[in-house]
Design an enzyme around this catalytic site. Structure first.
Site, PDB file in Angstrom:
ATOM      1  N   GLN A  26       7.215 -11.194  -2.233  1.00 25.08           N
ATOM      2  CA  GLN A  26       6.497 -10.101  -1.953  1.00 25.08           C
ATOM      3  C   GLN A  26       5.983 -10.267  -0.594  1.00 25.08           C
ATOM      4  O   GLN A  26       5.675  -8.958  -0.020  1.00 25.08           O
ATOM      5  CB  GLN A  26       5.101 -10.189  -2.886  1.00 25.08           C
ATOM      6  CG  GLN A  26       4.471  -8.649  -2.760  1.00 25.08           C
ATOM      7  CD  GLN A  26       3.217  -8.529  -3.983  1.00 25.08           C
ATOM      8  OE1 GLN A  26       2.853  -9.326  -4.225  1.00 25.08           O
ATOM      9  NE2 GLN A  26       2.975  -7.167  -4.090  1.00 25.08           N
ATOM     10  N   HIS A  35      -1.738 -17.132   3.881  1.00 29.73           N
ATOM     11  CA  HIS A  35      -0.663 -17.362   2.904  1.00 29.73           C
ATOM     12  C   HIS A  35       0.324 -16.021   3.160  1.00 29.73           C
ATOM     13  O   HIS A  35       1.308 -16.386   2.359  1.00 29.73           O
ATOM     14  CB  HIS A  35      -1.040 -17.699   1.636  1.00 29.73           C
ATOM     15  CG  HIS A  35      -1.602 -16.432   0.788  1.00 29.73           C
ATOM     16  ND1 HIS A  35      -1.932 -16.724  -0.364  1.00 29.73           N
ATOM     17  CD2 HIS A  35      -1.892 -15.134   1.305  1.00 29.73           C
ATOM     18  CE1 HIS A  35      -2.096 -15.323  -0.987  1.00 29.73           C
ATOM     19  NE2 HIS A  35      -2.267 -14.717  -0.123  1.00 29.73           N
ATOM     20  N   ASP A  36      -0.257 -15.166   3.671  1.00 26.59           N
ATOM     21  CA  ASP A  36       0.980 -13.881   3.614  1.00 26.59           C
ATOM     22  C   ASP A  36       2.004 -13.955   4.808  1.00 26.59           C
ATOM     23  O   ASP A  36       2.745 -13.192   4.753  1.00 26.59           O
ATOM     24  CB  ASP A  36      -0.022 -12.479   3.880  1.00 26.59           C
ATOM     25  CG  ASP A  36      -0.586 -12.324   2.814  1.00 26.59           C
ATOM     26  OD1 ASP A  36      -0.432 -12.405   1.677  1.00 26.59           O
ATOM     27  OD2 ASP A  36      -1.863 -11.536   3.018  1.00 26.59           O
ATOM     28  N   ASN A  41       5.439 -16.310  -5.506  1.00 25.00           N
ATOM     29  CA  ASN A  41       4.999 -14.910  -5.446  1.00 25.00           C
ATOM     30  C   ASN A  41       4.939 -14.473  -4.218  1.00 25.00           C
ATOM     31  O   ASN A  41       5.594 -13.465  -3.906  1.00 25.00           O
ATOM     32  CB  ASN A  41       3.759 -14.799  -6.263  1.00 25.00           C
ATOM     33  CG  ASN A  41       3.367 -13.370  -6.667  1.00 25.00           C
ATOM     34  OD1 ASN A  41       3.855 -12.888  -7.542  1.00 25.00           O
ATOM     35  ND2 ASN A  41       2.726 -12.513  -5.873  1.00 25.00           N
ATOM     36  N   PHE A  90      -6.032  -7.061  12.712  1.00 22.77           N
ATOM     37  CA  PHE A  90      -6.298  -8.458  13.261  1.00 22.77           C
ATOM     38  C   PHE A  90      -5.268  -9.042  14.111  1.00 22.77           C
ATOM     39  O   PHE A  90      -5.582  -9.886  14.985  1.00 22.77           O
ATOM     40  CB  PHE A  90      -6.777  -9.596  12.245  1.00 22.77           C
ATOM     41  CG  PHE A  90      -6.047  -9.556  10.956  1.00 22.77           C
ATOM     42  CD1 PHE A  90      -4.730  -9.815  10.995  1.00 22.77           C
ATOM     43  CD2 PHE A  90      -6.725  -9.718   9.972  1.00 22.77           C
ATOM     44  CE1 PHE A  90      -4.122 -10.123   9.624  1.00 22.77           C
ATOM     45  CE2 PHE A  90      -6.183  -9.770   8.507  1.00 22.77           C
ATOM     46  CZ  PHE A  90      -4.567  -9.947   8.515  1.00 22.77           C
ATOM     47  N   TYR A 123       0.894  -1.246  -0.044  1.00 25.08           N
ATOM     48  CA  TYR A 123       0.083   0.053  -0.014  1.00 25.08           C
ATOM     49  C   TYR A 123       0.832   1.135   0.030  1.00 25.08           C
ATOM     50  O   TYR A 123       0.450   2.133   0.720  1.00 25.08           O
ATOM     51  CB  TYR A 123      -0.929  -0.157   1.393  1.00 25.08           C
ATOM     52  CG  TYR A 123      -1.881  -1.062   1.245  1.00 25.08           C
ATOM     53  CD1 TYR A 123      -2.629  -1.745   0.252  1.00 25.08           C
ATOM     54  CD2 TYR A 123      -2.446  -1.716   2.524  1.00 25.08           C
ATOM     55  CE1 TYR A 123      -3.451  -2.941   0.246  1.00 25.08           C
ATOM     56  CE2 TYR A 123      -3.493  -2.612   2.469  1.00 25.08           C
ATOM     57  CZ  TYR A 123      -3.816  -3.216   1.515  1.00 25.08           C
ATOM     58  OH  TYR A 123      -4.724  -4.032   1.510  1.00 25.08           O
TER      59      TYR A 123
HETATM   60  C1  LIG Z   1      -3.905 -11.042   0.185  1.00 24.24           C
HETATM   61  S1  LIG Z   1      -4.849  -9.661   0.832  1.00 24.24           S
HETATM   62  C2  LIG Z   1      -6.565 -10.613   0.649  1.00 24.24           C
HETATM   63  C3  LIG Z   1      -7.621  -9.703   0.516  1.00 24.24           C
HETATM   64  C4  LIG Z   1      -9.050 -10.229   0.533  1.00 24.24           C
HETATM   65  N1  LIG Z   1      -9.324 -10.994   1.737  1.00 24.24           N
HETATM   66  C5  LIG Z   1      -8.999 -11.217  -0.529  1.00 24.24           C
HETATM   67  O1  LIG Z   1      -8.927 -12.215  -0.691  1.00 24.24           O
HETATM   68  O2  LIG Z   1      -9.615 -10.609  -1.808  1.00 24.24           O
HETATM   69  C6  LIG Z   1      -4.510  -9.591   2.239  1.00 24.24           C
HETATM   70  C7  LIG Z   1      -5.539  -8.639   3.308  1.00 24.24           C
HETATM   71  O3  LIG Z   1      -4.949  -8.662   4.516  1.00 24.24           O
HETATM   72  C8  LIG Z   1      -5.319  -7.287   4.778  1.00 24.24           C
HETATM   73  N2  LIG Z   1      -4.310  -6.975   5.954  1.00 24.24           N
HETATM   74  C9  LIG Z   1      -2.739  -7.108   6.315  1.00 24.24           C
HETATM   75  N3  LIG Z   1      -2.432  -7.098   7.390  1.00 24.24           N
HETATM   76  C10 LIG Z   1      -3.487  -6.934   8.278  1.00 24.24           C
HETATM   77  C11 LIG Z   1      -3.613  -6.712   9.662  1.00 24.24           C
HETATM   78  N4  LIG Z   1      -2.860  -6.630  10.293  1.00 24.24           N
HETATM   79  N5  LIG Z   1      -4.942  -6.507  10.105  1.00 24.24           N
HETATM   80  C12 LIG Z   1      -5.873  -6.662   9.218  1.00 24.24           C
HETATM   81  N6  LIG Z   1      -5.772  -6.907   7.865  1.00 24.24           N
HETATM   82  C13 LIG Z   1      -4.682  -6.882   7.540  1.00 24.24           C
HETATM   83  C14 LIG Z   1      -4.741  -6.470   3.895  1.00 24.24           C
HETATM   84  O4  LIG Z   1      -5.048  -5.123   4.048  1.00 24.24           O
HETATM   85  C15 LIG Z   1      -5.347  -7.023   2.563  1.00 24.24           C
HETATM   86  O5  LIG Z   1      -6.480  -6.855   2.376  1.00 24.24           O
END
Ligand SMILES: C[S@@+](CC[C@H](N)C(=O)[O-])C[C@H]1O[C@@H](n2cnc3c(N)ncnc32)[C@H](O)[C@@H]1O
Length: 302
Positions: A263, A212-213, A259, A194, A151
């Site tokens: 990332q 997966h992140d 990927n 979260f 972002y």
């Molecule tokens: C890969 S995206 C998936 C978005 C959506 N759930 C989808 O599948 O289209 C990961 C999401 O996690 C959110 N995210 C990352 N860190 C976060 C946090 N600490 N608390 C809440 N949301 C978070 C990001 O803003 C992003 O929207």
């Protein structure tokens, strides 16, 4: 293609050459999208010559002709010769998935891949060597704060959201209908903060492409928090691209996992990983639904 398959790859490396050329095919489609080729052909409602496309899009005649010809060869466009002049037209697939105005458009996914994913993959060698994401080398942003990198500007945030939405246009229905969710009255699609913030109570938590992140410890912590917030009889619905249990595919998911390496701090996993994680967090009755498409669904109950 069929005759290629019957020949030995050792006589001539047809398959290998096709793989090596894959990036050019992707970039040709990306470029046509960025130039507006598919939108123009959809809007024009009639076949156009390369000269007309060049004039309307402000490109070189020679460049656009080569690009259009490649798109014809890979069956994304069609061509018809009339009195020796080539007239280019879209296919139904291009109109449905590549034109920006289509409700099933993958335009945002393509823009993201072309402008963000592609530069990141340029540093894949370093990502594999170092075992970490390449946000710093690619964009000059700290590798620990993955979402600060994703972002990094309003424009990038909108592009990322466009990417996210694109996939649900084609995969959303299968995920939403994988299980009977009618018993869950309150549903939260998890966002907010979260890890550090409070998680509101609900019957069902949707975690789409969240696990997966992140690294394992954060995933366990998050699922434990969700478990304590979850109403009795509630559950969690996870949407992720699942590897085969033996990790030998699907190829697409293996590329997703690389990927994640370039990332994020996470990776793609087989179903057993999610079952283990969910059980450790206190959930039970884990059910896995493979869609056979890009994303799969997992449901677990409290
Ligand atoms: C890969 S995206 C998936 C978005 C959506 N759930 C989808 O599948 O289209 C990961 C999401 O996690 C959110 N995210 C990352 N860190 C976060 C946090 N600490 N608390 C809440 N949301 C978070 C990001 O803003 C992003 O929207």
């Amino acid at each position: 293609m069929a005759e290629h398959l019957s020949q030995s790859e050792l006589d001539y490396p047809f398959k290998l050459m096709e793989y090596l050329n894959g990036f050019r095919i992707s970039k040709a489609i990306f470029s046509a999208c960025e130039l507006g080729v598919f939108d123009l052909l959809l809007e024009s409602q009639k076949p156009l010559t390369a000269g007309e496309v060049a004039q309307k899009l402000g490109t070189s005649g020679d460049g656009i002709e080569r690009l259009l010809d490649l798109l014809v060869a890979i069956e994304i466009l069609e061509v018809e010769l009339m009195q020796g002049t080539a007239y280019y037209n879209s296919t139904d697939v291009a109109n449905l998935y590549l034109a920006k105005s289509s409700p099933k458009s993958l335009h945002s996914l393509i823009i993201y891949h072309s402008q963000t994913t592609y530069p990141l993959w340029n540093n894949l060698v370093d990502a594999v060597r170092e075992g970490k994401n390449q946000n710093e080398k690619t964009f000059g942003l700290p590798s620990e704060e993955i979402f600060s990198a994703i972002y990094r500007s309003e424009e990038e945030m909108l592009k990322f959201m466009g990417l996210m939405n694109s996939t649900w246009v084609i995969d959303g229905h299968d995920i939403a209908t994988a299980f009977d969710l009618s018993c869950f009255k309150s549903i939260i699609d998890l966002g907010g903060n979260f890890f550090d913030g409070e998680i509101p109570s609900a019957d069902l938590y949707i975690l789409a492409r969240i696990i997966h992140d992140w690294k394992d410890d954060k995933n366990v912590k998050l699922l434990k928090k969700i478990h304590s917030a979850c109403n009795k009889g509630g559950g969690v619905l996870i949407a992720e691209a699942l590897l085969f249990e033996n990790r030998r595919g699907p190829t697409m998911v293996q590329t997703f996992s690389l990927n994640m390496l370039v990332q994020t701090e996470g990776k793609e996993h087989p179903p057993s990983y999610y079952t283990h994680l969910l059980t450790e967090a206190g959930f039970r009755d884990v059910q896995v639904y493979r869609t056979g498409k890009s994303y799969d669904a997992i449901l677990a109950l409290k």
